[in-house]
Write an enzyme that holds these catalytic residues in place. Sequence first.
Site, PDB file in Angstrom:
ATOM      1  N   ASP A 229     -65.419  26.343  41.552  1.00  0.00           N
ATOM      2  CA  ASP A 229     -64.977  26.465  40.163  1.00  0.00           C
ATOM      3  C   ASP A 229     -63.771  25.542  40.010  1.00  0.00           C
ATOM      4  O   ASP A 229     -63.594  24.617  40.796  1.00  0.00           O
ATOM      5  CB  ASP A 229     -64.655  27.918  39.801  1.00  0.00           C
ATOM      6  CG  ASP A 229     -64.979  28.240  38.341  1.00  0.00           C
ATOM      7  OD1 ASP A 229     -64.460  27.520  37.460  1.00  0.00           O
ATOM      8  OD2 ASP A 229     -65.738  29.179  38.069  1.00  0.00           O
ATOM      9  N   HIS A 253     -65.120  22.341  40.001  1.00  0.00           N
ATOM     10  CA  HIS A 253     -65.211  22.049  38.577  1.00  0.00           C
ATOM     11  C   HIS A 253     -63.958  21.338  38.087  1.00  0.00           C
ATOM     12  O   HIS A 253     -63.710  21.270  36.880  1.00  0.00           O
ATOM     13  CB  HIS A 253     -65.485  23.322  37.783  1.00  0.00           C
ATOM     14  CG  HIS A 253     -66.838  23.904  38.070  1.00  0.00           C
ATOM     15  ND1 HIS A 253     -67.299  25.067  37.496  1.00  0.00           N
ATOM     16  CD2 HIS A 253     -67.846  23.467  38.881  1.00  0.00           C
ATOM     17  CE1 HIS A 253     -68.528  25.329  37.943  1.00  0.00           C
ATOM     18  NE2 HIS A 253     -68.869  24.377  38.793  1.00  0.00           N
TER      19      HIS A 253
END
EC number: 3.2.1.67
Length: 437
Positions: A229, A253
């Site tokens: 993430d 991410h």
Amino acid sequence: MLITKTAFLAFLLSSVPLAHGAGGNSSSPDARGRRCVVRSSNGTADDSPEVSRVFAQCATNSVIVFQEGVDYNIFQPIKATNLSNVEIQMHGNLHLPQNISAVRDIVNAGTSTWFTLEGPRVDWTGPEDVNNGWIKSYGQAWWDANPPNGTGISGRPHLMSYKTSQATIKYFRSGKPIAWNMKLHGEDIAVSHAIVDASSTGSFPFNTDAFDVQGTNIRISDSIMYNGDDAIAVGSDSHNIVFERNTIGYQSHGMSIGSLGKDASAFANITNLRFEDVTVIDALYAARFKSWTGGQGLVKNVTWKNIRVYNVTFPIFVTQSYYDQSVSRDGVDTESSVMMEDFTWEDFSGSINSYQPGDGSCATDPCWYNAGLPNLKHTEALVIECNTDKSCKNFVTKNIQLYPQVLEPASVICMKATAELNPNLGFNCSNGTFTSA
């Protein structure tokens, strides 16, 4: 790309200089007149009561020592919210329970965070030796328990909430965090030489954000984050945030702002962010802004500069219509947006992931990260999705040297970043081949 050897991490950390403060200085150790050593059961019992006892008795003007090379079983959450002028010397290794059911019972009973630390001048100091100073959460078993098309099983704890001011966090190390590594809130905080290793040998590590940041004058530098993430996610209200000289990757991410505007009644307010001198490896995103349709607020004066990407699907990505595959929203004002102003992307170089784009977080068809994007070729250097023709202002790109692995010309997807409001955008806002102006 997986982290498999602590020696590799040690090499990366040894290649960067020590970071200094973020605008505030923590109190001198001389003012911390009490030294409190946390005793360990040496693996024979739960050490949480002893840890809680020491935090309670040494909450002020103290040095709390977890001894080097010593293991501590932290089988119950730790909450220390009245700390002041304390240094936590994390030279041992902390072990969370490996019993998933037991942890889920605790979380479902109302305790969502395993470590809660609050108070002014709370420093965290780990050892330079990369073999010690770890919080080991044993997240791999949790990730592997996720069912097909699931986005993470219920009852996962946040690892740490750290709320402080005028503090330093050095050599913080987190191995296989179950989810949500550190929520960092406060003012005048410097984080350096941290390692967050949420790389997986099996199923995808959903929601393993490294640092969720909210506050003023916060700097994260010279650190390594391999996760599934955001490496950093900056939330409202945040100002004067620096993220520099870091290496991020696995299926990261990236360096994110948001998500913002999910609560349409809340006004987002973020200013003065700088992401600089960062290497991004095998990630889904590198530089990302994400806000929800129907949000409101202003994000102003943001720069990503000197960003090196290797095998990254979306190096530069802006969306004002963020999509969460687990959330349904109806009745929002589709013309309302979190406004973006004075954004710069400068000196980007490296390769776009054309051969195996995306990551393991895809649980829907189409994948959440492809939703709303027309005719993706996976040669896109930039994706700029403004919600309206007035919601993006003073966008600037300079020296974007990104190439698709298929060795075709880089392309761009751009919506509603008007020339009138963005005279120095650096390219024509349309869908097609990316050509610098």
